[in-house]
Design a protein around this motif. Structure first.
Motif, PDB file in Angstrom:
ATOM      1  N   SER A   1       0.738  -1.109   0.114  1.00 36.41           N
ATOM      2  CA  SER A   1       0.016  -0.028   0.114  1.00 36.41           C
ATOM      3  C   SER A   1       0.896   1.380  -0.044  1.00 36.41           C
ATOM      4  O   SER A   1       0.371   2.304  -0.543  1.00 36.41           O
ATOM      5  CB  SER A   1      -0.818  -0.172   1.231  1.00 36.41           C
ATOM      6  OG  SER A   1      -0.354  -0.202   2.476  1.00 36.41           O
TER       7      SER A   1
ATOM      8  N   GLU B   1      -2.671  -4.486 -13.124  1.00 35.78           N
ATOM      9  CA  GLU B   1      -4.062  -4.655 -12.173  1.00 35.78           C
ATOM     10  C   GLU B   1      -3.723  -5.337 -10.956  1.00 35.78           C
ATOM     11  O   GLU B   1      -4.203  -5.415  -9.889  1.00 35.78           O
ATOM     12  CB  GLU B   1      -5.108  -5.290 -12.855  1.00 35.78           C
ATOM     13  CG  GLU B   1      -6.244  -4.555 -13.488  1.00 35.78           C
ATOM     14  CD  GLU B   1      -7.467  -5.366 -13.787  1.00 35.78           C
ATOM     15  OE1 GLU B   1      -7.683  -5.315 -15.127  1.00 35.78           O
ATOM     16  OE2 GLU B   1      -8.196  -6.006 -12.874  1.00 35.78           O
TER      17      GLU B   1
ATOM     18  N   GLN C   1      -3.421  -4.200  -7.469  1.00 37.67           N
ATOM     19  CA  GLN C   1      -4.835  -3.411  -7.092  1.00 37.67           C
ATOM     20  C   GLN C   1      -5.541  -4.643  -6.677  1.00 37.67           C
ATOM     21  O   GLN C   1      -6.263  -4.582  -5.514  1.00 37.67           O
ATOM     22  CB  GLN C   1      -5.399  -3.089  -8.172  1.00 37.67           C
ATOM     23  CG  GLN C   1      -4.397  -1.670  -8.681  1.00 37.67           C
ATOM     24  CD  GLN C   1      -5.127  -1.027  -9.623  1.00 37.67           C
ATOM     25  OE1 GLN C   1      -6.105  -0.463  -9.870  1.00 37.67           O
ATOM     26  NE2 GLN C   1      -4.270  -0.874 -11.118  1.00 37.67           N
TER      27      GLN C   1
ATOM     28  N   ALA D   1      -9.000  -4.168  -4.323  1.00 38.04           N
ATOM     29  CA  ALA D   1      -9.808  -3.121  -4.800  1.00 38.04           C
ATOM     30  C   ALA D   1     -10.848  -3.906  -6.052  1.00 38.04           C
ATOM     31  O   ALA D   1     -10.627  -4.618  -6.406  1.00 38.04           O
ATOM     32  CB  ALA D   1      -8.959  -2.203  -5.839  1.00 38.04           C
TER      33      ALA D   1
ATOM     34  N   ARG E   1     -10.353  -1.072 -10.221  1.00 39.14           N
ATOM     35  CA  ARG E   1      -9.145  -1.481 -10.922  1.00 39.14           C
ATOM     36  C   ARG E   1      -8.793  -1.309 -12.428  1.00 39.14           C
ATOM     37  O   ARG E   1      -7.708  -0.687 -12.779  1.00 39.14           O
ATOM     38  CB  ARG E   1      -8.868  -3.066 -10.655  1.00 39.14           C
ATOM     39  CG  ARG E   1      -8.903  -3.617  -9.415  1.00 39.14           C
ATOM     40  CD  ARG E   1      -8.139  -4.958  -9.225  1.00 39.14           C
ATOM     41  NE  ARG E   1      -8.718  -5.826 -10.002  1.00 39.14           N
ATOM     42  CZ  ARG E   1      -9.501  -6.767  -9.684  1.00 39.14           C
ATOM     43  NH1 ARG E   1      -9.985  -7.074  -8.431  1.00 39.14           N
ATOM     44  NH2 ARG E   1      -9.982  -7.706 -10.536  1.00 39.14           N
TER      45      ARG E   1
ATOM     46  N   ARG F   1      -8.567   2.604 -12.915  1.00 36.05           N
ATOM     47  CA  ARG F   1      -7.055   3.096 -12.533  1.00 36.05           C
ATOM     48  C   ARG F   1      -6.036   2.388 -13.454  1.00 36.05           C
ATOM     49  O   ARG F   1      -5.085   3.265 -13.875  1.00 36.05           O
ATOM     50  CB  ARG F   1      -6.837   2.722 -11.163  1.00 36.05           C
ATOM     51  CG  ARG F   1      -5.551   2.794 -10.337  1.00 36.05           C
ATOM     52  CD  ARG F   1      -5.364   3.962  -9.742  1.00 36.05           C
ATOM     53  NE  ARG F   1      -4.096   4.158  -9.007  1.00 36.05           N
ATOM     54  CZ  ARG F   1      -3.422   5.198  -9.307  1.00 36.05           C
ATOM     55  NH1 ARG F   1      -3.905   6.393  -9.964  1.00 36.05           N
ATOM     56  NH2 ARG F   1      -2.282   5.532  -8.908  1.00 36.05           N
ATOM     57  N   THR F   2      -6.193   1.359 -13.737  1.00 37.13           N
ATOM     58  CA  THR F   2      -5.256   0.866 -14.821  1.00 37.13           C
ATOM     59  C   THR F   2      -4.982   1.523 -16.029  1.00 37.13           C
ATOM     60  O   THR F   2      -3.797   1.708 -16.405  1.00 37.13           O
ATOM     61  CB  THR F   2      -5.507  -0.734 -15.069  1.00 37.13           C
ATOM     62  OG1 THR F   2      -5.455  -1.639 -13.928  1.00 37.13           O
ATOM     63  CG2 THR F   2      -4.597  -1.306 -15.983  1.00 37.13           C
TER      64      THR F   2
ATOM     65  N   ALA G   1       0.574   1.542  -8.934  1.00 38.79           N
ATOM     66  CA  ALA G   1      -0.956   1.224  -8.917  1.00 38.79           C
ATOM     67  C   ALA G   1      -1.776   1.351  -7.871  1.00 38.79           C
ATOM     68  O   ALA G   1      -2.899   1.978  -7.729  1.00 38.79           O
ATOM     69  CB  ALA G   1      -1.056  -0.449  -9.313  1.00 38.79           C
ATOM     70  N   ASN G   2      -1.181   0.977  -6.463  1.00 38.13           N
ATOM     71  CA  ASN G   2      -1.994   1.521  -5.278  1.00 38.13           C
ATOM     72  C   ASN G   2      -1.481   2.784  -4.564  1.00 38.13           C
ATOM     73  O   ASN G   2      -1.685   2.866  -3.425  1.00 38.13           O
ATOM     74  CB  ASN G   2      -1.333   0.233  -4.175  1.00 38.13           C
ATOM     75  CG  ASN G   2      -2.140  -1.126  -4.773  1.00 38.13           C
ATOM     76  OD1 ASN G   2      -3.180  -0.988  -5.299  1.00 38.13           O
ATOM     77  ND2 ASN G   2      -1.510  -2.260  -4.228  1.00 38.13           N
TER      78      ASN G   2
END
Lengths: 284, 402, 228
Positions: free
Chosen positions: C87, C109, C112, C117, C122, C125-126, C161-162
């Protein structure tokens, strides 16, 4: 002459009070199987009573002169051979039906040993023709018990075939993994100029060495385990039968199957590597 | 395990399809053999028990505990049968005599048959009627029920006639004249092998054909019990007649299990062990090599935040997928293989046609699945350990350097 | 000066070897504040990657303390440290380490999904991250179909990603040509400008020249700048 049949054992006289010497001398001698001796807690020298009648009629006394190991019968594995052997006249005396005038002159079978074993069939034919009404069988000819073992042999072969197929798949999987790990090496060899044929010969040679070493190891393992298997099952079934025997023919057959399979697996696994170009192999 | 874990494990396997397919096929092959050995370990037992139970008799009484050829007959059979019938645990009793005969049909060709004489006064018979009628209790012309082999071999059917000359005294020919029988029915005799030619008649007709006393000794009593069951009936019979040997079907099966079927039990144990070990070895090697080749990847995943447990469970999931898929495939393969092996073993002489070496029971599936599951877990232990103890930093460093 | 994101206090890392222990980092104290862009430079074998691994909770010091957001990570178990990496920290490696059986989008992904998520979030965001690194059009391509520079950009997207507070990069341009390497450095600058703390280990002086703060290491020690 071999004596057949399971006789009914009724009592042992020796343990309670020793038989007089004269009595022992009068009682005819018999042999009992090792298993019967143990099962009925008998000893050599004991005087026992035998009767051919389930109710014990017409009992006779016999002295145990010795103990023998019965010839193991694979068809009766697990069944303890509780047997006794008598002199033929004693057995006929014991089992003859008093109402039958020819009982004391009748036997169930006669075993004949020929000077040449190859003459069995001809002898059987001639004897059957000369003495109608008797059944004459050449022991060398297959009978039902032979068929049983032929069937078991086929069964074992079928199992072996399945095992070989499974082993081949395993072998192929191992070779595929080995080849995969050597992709970079093969790519470099090809890039520096080694021809496909050269690499193929190397693959073949490696496959041969691995297959031969593996096959010989397998045979050595089988030979090593043979004694253990036999000892275990001989103890388990209280028998002198030999269950596993690795003969030179069997070892040769195992090696002759394993080696080509090993080489074939090695070549099959390497095939895609050999077919592809050097640049394709080197590309990540 | 969540769907995400399974999906990831599946993707990991599929990235090297050749290896995955070989692993699955290998497990399928050994799984099929394992399944068959599990079937074989109890097949004869289950099948033999079914045969014994098929005609409805659950106790057998003999004069001695000996093989058929060496066994004496039950003397004073009528009195013994009456006494046993009177026991409260006994529902029915059928006396049985066994012998051989030579049958001659309309064309005059002789045929050796297995000939048995049964007490026809009871409801139950030691055969199962398929066509025509059963034997009448008393009176009438001599009648016969025959098996299909004999019917087909001699062109007989209910209503036709056949002549029998008996040979019922263990190799000693009889001087009794041949007897003409009318075939009244076609029946299945439970213990017939595929080539057996069998005929059954009333006791009186049997005795007449074999030149024996109609009220004489018999070979066997077949007893159907009631109330407290076979074990109680056996105890009662043994208490009544200690000179006779009574066995329930359970006891007969247990004896055969100990002696006659011993070879098949042993071979099924040995081969089951070998196949499990083989499967274990295959999966362990596949997964270990796969993990070894993915150390850098696994270290990277750990560096990104995948917990140790997560990557370990991934290895276990791959093992379960490989063994599970192979295991499912092994069932139809195993059934096909069992049919083939059964056809080989059935060539043994004197094996009843309805006796099966490989008999399916639902519990076999449970045992098979449990053994394969245990194999999957055990096979995954070493690669799981490798992954669990992977030093992240050192692995990343060494992968970068090399 | 803002609070440190990560701090090393008197950390030493030694590795037992048959010929005797090798000390990769010696009694080193450094603090990285939030919002910094730091380059750690030094000759090969000076301990910079070892320091980076300890800063990222991938390795534990033999002595001393590592604090992330003020928490001493040496007191935490593996699961907790993994959760911190998932995280709060993003990692970029020299050799990318993308999973070859997943597409570019699936690689991004992956962390995540591991963080729990929801799928829709996901995916959104990706695509945002791939667009951010200029590779939205290669979302469904596998790593083997990408060039080195493209693969490294996907790796950066995965690391972000996170939404980590700290992005660590170990020789991110080591496998790339100079031009591509400069593009990657430019991307790190952009990530830094958008608020993420970035620490890059490099032996390339050209990259160090573009970093506001440079830590020089030699023989496991810092030669300068313990605190930012």
């Amino acid at each position: 002459m071999s004596l057949l049949g399971i006789l009914y054992l009724f009592s042992t006289a020796a343990a309670a009070s020793p038989s007089p010497v004269a009595e022992e001398r009068r009682a005819p001698a018999i042999l009992v199987s090792r298993q019967l001796l143990a099962s009925e807690h008998l000893a050599v020298g004991d005087v026992v009573t035998l009767s051919a009648d389930p109710k014990g009629a017409r009992p006779r006394e016999f002295r145990i002169a010795g103990v023998y190991e019965p010839v193991p019968d694979p068809a009766r594995l697990g069944a303890a051979p509780l047997e006794a052997r008598l002199h033929l006249p004693d057995l006929m005396d014991l089992t003859a039906d008093p109402a039958d005038p020819i009982a004391s002159d009748s036997v169930r079978s006669i075993n004949v040993k020929l000077t040449s074993a190859n003459d069995g069939e001809a002898f059987a034919r001639e004897l059957a023709a000369r003495v109608p009404g008797i059944l004459v069988r050449d022991m060398a000819a297959p009978d039902d018990s032979d068929v049983t073992f032929v069937v078991l042999d086929r069964f074992h072969l079928a199992i072996s075939l399945v095992t070989v197929i499974a082993s081949s798949i395993f072998l192929l999987a191992l070779m595929v993994m080995l080849v995969d790990e050597r992709r970079d090496t093969v790519a470099i060899l090809r890039l520096i100029g080694l021809r496909r044929r050269r690499i193929f010969i190397q693959v073949l040679a490696e496959g041969l060495v691995i297959a031969l070493a593996g096959a010989l190891f397998g045979v050595a393992l089988a030979v090593g385990l043979e004694g253990g298997f036999n000892r275990f099952f001989q103890w388990r079934y209280d028998t002198a039968l030999v269950f596993v025997r690795v003969t030179p023919a069997i070892a040769a057959r195992a090696v002759s199957v394993a080696v080509p399979l090993g080489i074939a697996a090695s070549v099959a696994a390497s095939w895609s590597l050999l077919r592809r170009g050097a640049m394709a192999l080197a590309r990540r | 395990m969540t769907a995400r874990v399974w999906a990831f494990a599946l993707r990991s396997l599929v990235r090297q399809p050749g290896r995955a397919i070989l692993g699955i096929l290998g497990v399928a092959a050994v799984g099929a053999l394992l399944f068959d050995m599990l079937l074989l370990s109890r097949g004869l037992l289950v099948s033999f028990r079914a045969l014994l139970d098929s005609a409805g008799f659950d106790v057998r009484v003999m004069a001695a505990d000996a093989p058929v050829l060496a066994r004496p007959r039950i003397a004073d059979a009528e009195a013994a049968a009456a006494a046993i019938r009177a026991l409260p645990d006994v529902d029915e009793l059928v006396s049985l005599r066994l012998g051989n005969a030579t049958a001659t049909g309309a064309d005059g060709r002789p045929q050796d048959v297995f000939f048995l004489g049964a007490d026809a006064q009871s409801r139950r018979r030691p055969w199962i009627l398929l066509e025509g009628q059963d034997l009448g209790a008393v009176g009438g012309e001599p009648s016969l029920v025959i098996n299909r082999q004999l019917a087909k071999g001699m062109g007989l059917r209910p209503g036709t006639e056949v002549t029998l000359r008996g040979d019922c005294t263990r190799g000693v020919p009889t001087a009794a004249p041949p007897v003409r029988f009318r075939v009244v029915g076609v029946a299945a005799f439970p213990f017939d092998d595929p080539k057996a030619m069998t005929a059954g008649a009333r006791l009186a007709d049997f005795a007449r054909t074999c030149g024996l006393d109609e009220h004489g000794d018999v070979d066997l009593f077949l007893v159907a019990t009631r109330g407290a069951g076979a074990a109680a009936a056996v105890r009662s019979i043994r208490a009544l007649r200690s000179d006779l040997h009574a066995f329930s079907n359970e006891e007969i099966v247990a004896r055969f299990q100990q002696v006659g079927f011993s070879y098949f039990r042993q071979i099924s144990t040995v081969l089951s062990s070998i196949t499990l070990f083989f499967g274990f070895l295959l999966i362990t090697v596949l997964l270990t090599v796969s993990v070894n080749q993915r150390f850098a990847e696994i270290a990277a995943l750990r560096a990104l935040g995948f917990a140790r447990r997560r990557v370990v469970v991934d290895v276990l999931a791959q093992a379960v997928l490989l063994v599970g898929t192979g295991g499912v495939l092994s069932l139809p393969l195993g059934l096909l293989l069992a049919r083939w092996l059964e056809s080989i073993l059935h060539a043994m002489p004197e094996i009843p046609e309805n006796m099966h070496f490989f008999a399916f029971e639902p519990r076999t599936l449970v045992v098979h699945a449990t053994l394969l599951a245990a194999t999957a877990v055990l096979a995954a232990l070493y690669p799981m350990r490798l992954v669990s103890r992977l030093p992240i930093a050192a692995t990343l460093r060494s992968e970068t350097v090399t | 000066m803002s609070a440190p994101v990560v701090e090393a206090r008197g950390v030493t890392r030694s590795f037992p070897m048959p010929a005797g222990p090798v000390v990769a980092v010696r009694d080193l104290t450094v603090s990285i504040a939030a919002g910094e862009l730091v380059a750690i430079c030094g000759p090969s074998g000076c301990g910079k990657s070892t320091l980076l691994h300890m800063l990222g909770c991938v390795d534990a010091p033999s002595q001393g303390q590592m604090l992330v957001d003020g928490v001493d990570v040496s007191t935490l178990g593996d699961a907790e440290r993994s959760a911190i990496r998932l995280s709060k920290i993003g990692f970029v490696f020299q050799r990318f380490f993308l999973l070859p059986m997943l597409t570019a989008a699936e690689n991004v992904e992956l962390p995540q999904a591991e963080a729990g998520a929801p799928r829709a979030d996901r995916r959104k965001r990706t695509m945002e991250l791939l667009d951010y690194v200029g590779l939205a059009h290669r979302a469904h391509h596998r790593p083997s179909q990408l060039s080195g520079g493209e693969a490294q950009r996907v790796a950066i997207a995965r690391a972000l990603a996170n939404r980590p507070r700290l992005l660590l990069a170990d020789e991110p341009t080591g496998e790339l040509d100079q031009a591509t390497g400069q593009q990657i450095v430019g991307l790190f600058e952009r990530v830094h400008a958008d608020g993420t703390t970035v620490v890059v280990v490099t032996h390339d002086p050209a990259i160090a020249a573009r970093s506001p703060r440079v830590l020089l290491m030699r023989d496991g020690r810092l030669e300068n700048g313990a605190a930012g």
